[in-house]
Design an enzyme around this catalytic site. Structure first.
Site, PDB file in Angstrom:
ATOM      1  N   ASP B  12       0.676  -1.407   0.320  1.00 24.84           N
ATOM      2  CA  ASP B  12      -0.002   0.172  -0.035  1.00 24.84           C
ATOM      3  C   ASP B  12       0.830   1.282   0.183  1.00 24.84           C
ATOM      4  O   ASP B  12       1.571   1.429   1.349  1.00 24.84           O
ATOM      5  CB  ASP B  12      -1.328  -0.405   1.209  1.00 24.84           C
ATOM      6  CG  ASP B  12      -2.001   1.011   1.235  1.00 24.84           C
ATOM      7  OD1 ASP B  12      -1.897   1.774   0.267  1.00 24.84           O
ATOM      8  OD2 ASP B  12      -2.288   1.181   2.364  1.00 24.84           O
ATOM      9  N   GLU B  73      -1.108  -1.586  -4.897  1.00 20.14           N
ATOM     10  CA  GLU B  73      -2.603  -0.704  -4.894  1.00 20.14           C
ATOM     11  C   GLU B  73      -2.473   0.408  -6.061  1.00 20.14           C
ATOM     12  O   GLU B  73      -0.907   1.578  -6.335  1.00 20.14           O
ATOM     13  CB  GLU B  73      -2.891   0.359  -3.461  1.00 20.14           C
ATOM     14  CG  GLU B  73      -4.137   1.053  -3.618  1.00 20.14           C
ATOM     15  CD  GLU B  73      -4.844   1.313  -2.708  1.00 20.14           C
ATOM     16  OE1 GLU B  73      -4.665   0.190  -1.563  1.00 20.14           O
ATOM     17  OE2 GLU B  73      -4.910   2.300  -2.534  1.00 20.14           O
ATOM     18  N   ASP B 146      -3.075   0.530   9.338  1.00 24.69           N
ATOM     19  CA  ASP B 146      -3.113   0.575   8.067  1.00 24.69           C
ATOM     20  C   ASP B 146      -2.397  -0.300   7.279  1.00 24.69           C
ATOM     21  O   ASP B 146      -2.364  -0.572   6.019  1.00 24.69           O
ATOM     22  CB  ASP B 146      -2.055   2.134   7.363  1.00 24.69           C
ATOM     23  CG  ASP B 146      -1.075   2.824   8.567  1.00 24.69           C
ATOM     24  OD1 ASP B 146      -1.420   1.895   9.703  1.00 24.69           O
ATOM     25  OD2 ASP B 146      -0.231   3.919   8.551  1.00 24.69           O
TER      26      ASP B 146
END
Lengths: 184, 184
Positions: B12, B73, B146
């Site tokens: 990410d 991502e 996260d």
């Protein structure tokens, strides 16, 4: 005043076309064109392969011309949001390659470059190219034309140099030393 | 149907916080959490050093967990234009590291990830985190929160996999072979 000669690799970042230009010189001395070109990556190739190709060609430019400093054009987000992503990634690769080899790297904005070379931050491409030709004492404007931006960037770096750059380089070296210590 | 086990490193991307998570599994089989974490780079450090640190920590994750695929991502530009530059550069580094090691890499959009994990492309962070916990059969939501996005990305990749991924991997390998040939 003692002259500090620099060999600057200017990088005008882009994924499809990445301008590269190497200029040697010092403030108050004639400038010498060492090399100029454009790194092209195929728009229909996978993004990761384009980035890898850009990295390896930048490595080759560095190995060939051994710049003492790298100057990268600062990317702004107000441009086309689609292309800015690729431009940001290309700039990131240039910064990474410089950091890995411990070569000081600095960013200059397009208007700083234009102002340094032509005296006006709003000069157009033709004016910049024309001044690059004169400053490097060339018979004609280097081809391809997009490569002149990379040369202008390198010239800007040499001229904005002097004390400020020396300080920035010292800071860069110190930062990199600290970064190594921090990484245990 | 034969099961294709994958070990996926989900990334990410972010410059200040880059979530990383490794999940192993196959369609129709239980998923296993292999590793999870966040790579932090100091916001006050020079950009080139942050990129270098991110690269070296991603390399460490790959060396440690030997993923067979990397899922990153996909960055969109409609977000905050300031942070998107750093995010794009972080994603670029992840792609570069994958390409350099010849590890197939794919990008998934945030809504593809949410849809794969929760059934809804508009799920919120808590819903995604909760589903990641259940799917990986964990006692609690992995910390820091996260990092669950990186795990969700890895799970998404395993589940969207099967035939499509096999084809994509074959294409990636072929592309990389061609890229080498093209480069003389």
């Amino acid at each position: 005043m003692s002259q500090i000669y620099k060999r600057v690799l200017g990088v005008d970042p882009g994924l499809t076309r990445c301008g590269v230009g190497v200029v040697e010189g010092a403030i108050g001395s004639p400038l010498t064109l060492i090399g100029v070109g454009v790194i092209l990556t195929p728009p229909d190739a996978a993004l990761e392969l384009r980035l890898l190709q850009l990295e390896s060609e930048l490595e080759e430019w560095i190995a060939l011309h051994k710049p003492t400093v790298i100057a990268v054009e600062r990317v702004f987000s107000q441009h086309n949001v689609r292309t800015v992503m690729g431009t940001a990634q290309a700039a990131g690769i240039a910064l990474l390659v410089a950091a890995r080899r411990n070569i000081p790297v600095m960013m200059h904005t397009p208007s700083e470059v234009k102002a340094a070379v032509t005296g006006s931050g709003r000069a157009n491409k033709v004016q910049v190219a024309e001044m690059v030709k004169r400053l490097l004492n060339l018979e004609s404007i280097p081809k391809p034309v997009d490569s002149t931006d990379a040369l202008a960037l390198a010239i800007c770096h040499i001229w904005r140099g002097g004390a400020n750059t020396k300080i920035a380089e010292a800071v860069a070296i110190e930062k990199s030393r600290l970064a190594k210590l921090v990484k245990k």
